[in-house]
Enzyme design. Structure first.
Site, short mmCIF file in Angstrom:
data_model
loop_
_atom_site.label_atom_id
_atom_site.label_comp_id
_atom_site.label_asym_id
_atom_site.label_seq_id
_atom_site.Cartn_x
_atom_site.Cartn_y
_atom_site.Cartn_z
N GLY A 248 0.86 -1.17 0.00
CA GLY A 248 0.00 0.00 0.00
C GLY A 248 0.89 1.21 0.00
O GLY A 248 1.80 1.32 -0.82
N CYS B 52 6.06 -5.37 0.18
CA CYS B 52 6.24 -4.03 -0.38
C CYS B 52 6.16 -2.97 0.73
O CYS B 52 7.07 -2.89 1.53
CB CYS B 52 5.26 -3.81 -1.52
SG CYS B 52 5.87 -2.54 -2.65
N ARG C 94 12.86 3.30 -0.42
CA ARG C 94 11.52 3.35 -1.01
C ARG C 94 11.58 3.81 -2.48
O ARG C 94 12.48 4.54 -2.87
CB ARG C 94 10.65 4.34 -0.24
CG ARG C 94 10.42 3.92 1.19
CD ARG C 94 9.65 4.98 1.93
NE ARG C 94 8.34 5.19 1.32
CZ ARG C 94 7.58 6.26 1.55
NH1 ARG C 94 7.99 7.22 2.33
NH2 ARG C 94 6.40 6.35 0.96
N ILE D 60 5.33 -3.01 -7.68
CA ILE D 60 4.59 -1.75 -7.84
C ILE D 60 5.24 -0.68 -6.97
O ILE D 60 5.22 -0.79 -5.74
CB ILE D 60 3.10 -1.91 -7.44
CG1 ILE D 60 2.44 -3.04 -8.23
CG2 ILE D 60 2.35 -0.59 -7.64
CD1 ILE D 60 1.04 -3.41 -7.74
N ARG D 61 5.85 0.32 -7.61
CA ARG D 61 6.58 1.36 -6.86
C ARG D 61 7.38 0.73 -5.72
O ARG D 61 7.28 1.13 -4.55
CB ARG D 61 5.63 2.45 -6.36
CG ARG D 61 5.05 3.30 -7.49
CD ARG D 61 4.16 4.41 -6.99
NE ARG D 61 2.97 3.92 -6.32
CZ ARG D 61 1.91 3.38 -6.94
NH1 ARG D 61 1.90 3.30 -8.26
NH2 ARG D 61 0.88 2.95 -6.25
N HIS E 111 4.61 -8.21 -4.69
CA HIS E 111 3.25 -8.49 -4.20
C HIS E 111 2.81 -9.92 -4.51
O HIS E 111 2.05 -10.13 -5.47
CB HIS E 111 2.26 -7.54 -4.89
CG HIS E 111 2.33 -6.13 -4.42
ND1 HIS E 111 1.52 -5.63 -3.44
CD2 HIS E 111 3.15 -5.12 -4.79
CE1 HIS E 111 1.80 -4.37 -3.23
NE2 HIS E 111 2.79 -4.03 -4.03
N GLU F 147 0.59 -11.62 -3.25
CA GLU F 147 -0.87 -11.74 -3.13
C GLU F 147 -1.58 -11.40 -4.44
O GLU F 147 -2.77 -11.68 -4.58
CB GLU F 147 -1.39 -10.86 -1.98
CG GLU F 147 -1.40 -9.35 -2.23
CD GLU F 147 -0.01 -8.68 -2.16
OE1 GLU F 147 1.00 -9.39 -2.02
OE2 GLU F 147 0.03 -7.44 -2.25
N1 GLN Z 1 5.95 3.00 -2.65
C1 GLN Z 1 5.19 2.53 -1.53
C2 GLN Z 1 5.77 3.03 -0.22
O1 GLN Z 1 6.79 3.60 -0.18
C3 GLN Z 1 5.11 1.01 -1.52
C4 GLN Z 1 4.36 0.53 -2.73
C5 GLN Z 1 3.62 -0.76 -2.56
O2 GLN Z 1 3.37 -1.25 -1.46
N2 GLN Z 1 3.21 -1.30 -3.68
O3 GLN Z 1 5.16 2.85 0.79
#
Ligand code: GLN
Length: 192
Positions: free
Chosen positions: A46, A77, A104, A134-135, A170, A172
């Site tokens: 998240g 993540c 991050r 994802i990021r 991820h 999940e």
């Molecule tokens: N970029 C988010 C963070 O720094 C993590 C991204 C994710 O959980 N998909 O919290």
């Protein structure tokens, strides 16, 4: 076996589904008292800053630290960021459950998300593992004693450290439940 999913923010519902497919009874955790009835906890992906603020607001930071000192926690993540002892880019507070430094959003904006295939050998199978990033953060330093279960582009992306598991991707969001099963096995061996 009761497995909690921290349900303050992020993709906790996807984790609940993956844990159920792997055979666990799932309890959504929003209050410290719910930690008393679970055997292990997943901290989902998240946005780690928002999740941290919510943890502080709900008085969960110390209860989560105490839980993690004796029971398995699996962070994915943003969840992995929250488990680290050190967070970079920018620095932020965390639970300090796994001795590692995590940067991050480390793949930069041009690589917001991607799907990779990783070797599954360390998880005891020949099949590759699908990894959705994802990021995502990058683990820049990992303490001694941690075991790297999967790497991507030379960096650890799935690690086991004592009671805990952390993934920068991820699991999940992929169909297989091998990584969740690994977490359930850790909970079982801890209970036994
Ligand atoms: N970029 C988010 C963070 O720094 C993590 C991204 C994710 O959980 N998909 O919290």
């Amino acid at each position: 076996m009761n497995v909690g999913v921290l349900a303050l923010q992020g993709d906790f519902e996807a984790h609940a589904g993956a844990l159920q497919r792997a055979g666990a009874r799932v309890i959504e955790v929003r209050h410290a008292s719910e930690l008393d009835v679970i055997d292990g906890l997943v901290i989902p992906g998240g946005e780690s800053t928002s999740m941290l603020r919510l943890m502080e607001y709900y008085g969960l930071v110390e209860p989560l630290r105490r839980f993690g000192a004796r029971q398995p926690v699996f962070g994915t993540c943003a969840g992995a960021i929250l488990m680290a002892t050190e967070v970079l880019n920018p620095p932020q507070a965390s639970l300090g459950l796994v001795d590692m430094a995590v940067q991050r959003n480390a793949y930069g904006r041009q690589l917001d998300s991607r799907v990779a295939r990783l070797s599954g050998h360390a998880l005891g199978g020949d099949e590759e593992i699908e990894a959705v990033f994802i990021r995502a953060p990058i683990i820049r330093r990992l303490g001694e004693g941690a075991v790297v279960l999967a790497t991507y582009e030379g960096n650890p992306v799935l690690v086991e450290s004592g009671l805990h598991l952390a993934a920068t991707f991820h699991p999940e969001l992929s169909a297989g439940s091998r990584i969740h099963r690994r977490f359930l096995e850790k909970i079982e061996s801890c209970a036994g």
